[in-house]
Design an enzyme around this catalytic site. Structure first.
Site, PDB file in Angstrom:
ATOM      1  CB  SER A  74      68.973 -27.773  56.422  1.00  0.00           C
ATOM      2  OG  SER A  74      69.084 -27.375  57.765  1.00  0.00           O
ATOM      3  CG  HIS A 131      65.839 -25.373  58.152  1.00  0.00           C
ATOM      4  ND1 HIS A 131      66.787 -26.233  58.671  1.00  0.00           N
ATOM      5  CD2 HIS A 131      65.018 -25.053  59.181  1.00  0.00           C
ATOM      6  CE1 HIS A 131      66.549 -26.409  59.961  1.00  0.00           C
ATOM      7  NE2 HIS A 131      65.473 -25.697  60.290  1.00  0.00           N
ATOM      8  CB  SER A 132      62.215 -27.489  58.568  1.00  0.00           C
ATOM      9  OG  SER A 132      61.269 -28.169  59.349  1.00  0.00           O
ATOM     10  CG  MET A 133      57.286 -27.451  54.448  1.00  0.00           C
ATOM     11  SD  MET A 133      55.916 -26.259  54.538  1.00  0.00           S
ATOM     12  CE  MET A 133      56.653 -24.857  53.688  1.00  0.00           C
ATOM     13  CG  HIS A 151      63.866 -28.537  63.598  1.00  0.00           C
ATOM     14  ND1 HIS A 151      64.116 -29.597  62.745  1.00  0.00           N
ATOM     15  CD2 HIS A 151      62.947 -27.758  62.963  1.00  0.00           C
ATOM     16  CE1 HIS A 151      63.376 -29.472  61.653  1.00  0.00           C
ATOM     17  NE2 HIS A 151      62.668 -28.365  61.753  1.00  0.00           N
TER      18      HIS A 151
END
Length: 247
Positions: free
Chosen positions: A117, A89-91, A224
């Site tokens: 994600s 997820h994200s980073m 987010h």
């Protein structure tokens, strides 16, 4: 599993494929405990633990995304001997992608799926995301994205514990440059929130260029950190994608 880089939650004995999960910037392995509980016992969730947080709090955080991917790929070698998938997820999505690149480069069995994600393809990343220069800007960005409880953001003592890891992750993001290379062999599934300011469904569709097997995009209601509110829906998608039949 004795690697300090990996953590398995004591939920229940899993009997299905393994899912390796990569946390967001500033996040820790425990952020995937709710997902592990939702998927148990049909999926064996293993979460990556970055240095500088939780039981690795006394270790200096790593400020280079490539070095992180090197370490994690090495730790994952023993876990590629059976069916597995990867979720970031994200980073964590970017780091998961780079880790899978290394596993494939080392000619290890590739995952059945890479779930990315809240993250756009490497070449499409916003130039203004993750560039917060000081602590005030970092806190402002964390507040805007959600995912960090206000009780933490408003408490100077708690933030003093959290910020070193967040600063390191932001430096890793700022210093990351995508290096051209062969596309992945595994298919990519991109997951996004419909009001995410970082990753839109349109941008996430670009992941199809990063795998010979292509990519698909699923949009959920939320921002987010949609995962926190859409946990059951995300788990159902993972189950269906991995061919897990619950019930």
């Amino acid at each position: 599993m004795n690697s300090k880089w990996l953590r398995r939650f004591d939920t229940t004995t899993a009997r299905g494929p393994r899912l390796v999960c990569f946390p967001h910037a500033g996040g820790a392995a425990s952020s995937f405990l709710p997902l592990a509980r939702e998927l148990a016992p049909d999926v064996d969730v293993v979460a990556v633990q970055y240095p500088g947080r939780q039981e690795r709090f006394d270790e200096p955080p790593v400020e280079d995304l490539g070095r992180l991917a090197d370490h994690i790929a090495a730790a994952l070698r023993p876990l590629t001997d059976g069916p597995y998938a990867v979720f970031g997820h994200s980073m964590g999505g970017l780091l998961a992608y780079e880790t899978v690149r290394r596993l494939e480069r080392w000619r290890l069995p590739e995952p059945s799926r890479l779930f990315v994600s809240g993250q756009v393809p490497p070449r499409d990343r916003r130039s203004d995301y993750g560039i917060a220069a000081d602590d005030a800007e970092i806190v402002a960005e964390l507040r805007a994205l959600g995912g960090t409880a206000a009780v933490v953001l408003d408490d100077p003592d708690l933030m003093a514990l959290v910020l070193p890891a967040v600063r390191a992750d932001y430096r890793a993001l700022r210093g990351y440059t995508w290096a051209p290379g062969p596309p992945l062999r595994c298919r990519i599934s991109a997951l996004v929130g419909d009001s995410d300011p970082v990753a839109t469904a349109e941008a996430a569709a670009g992941w199809s260029a990063y795998s010979v097997a292509g990519a698909d995009v699923t949009e959920f209601r939320g921002g987010h950190f949609y995962l926190e509110e859409r946990l059951t829906e995300v788990a159902a998608l993972i189950d269906a994608t991995l061919g897990v039949h619950t019930g």
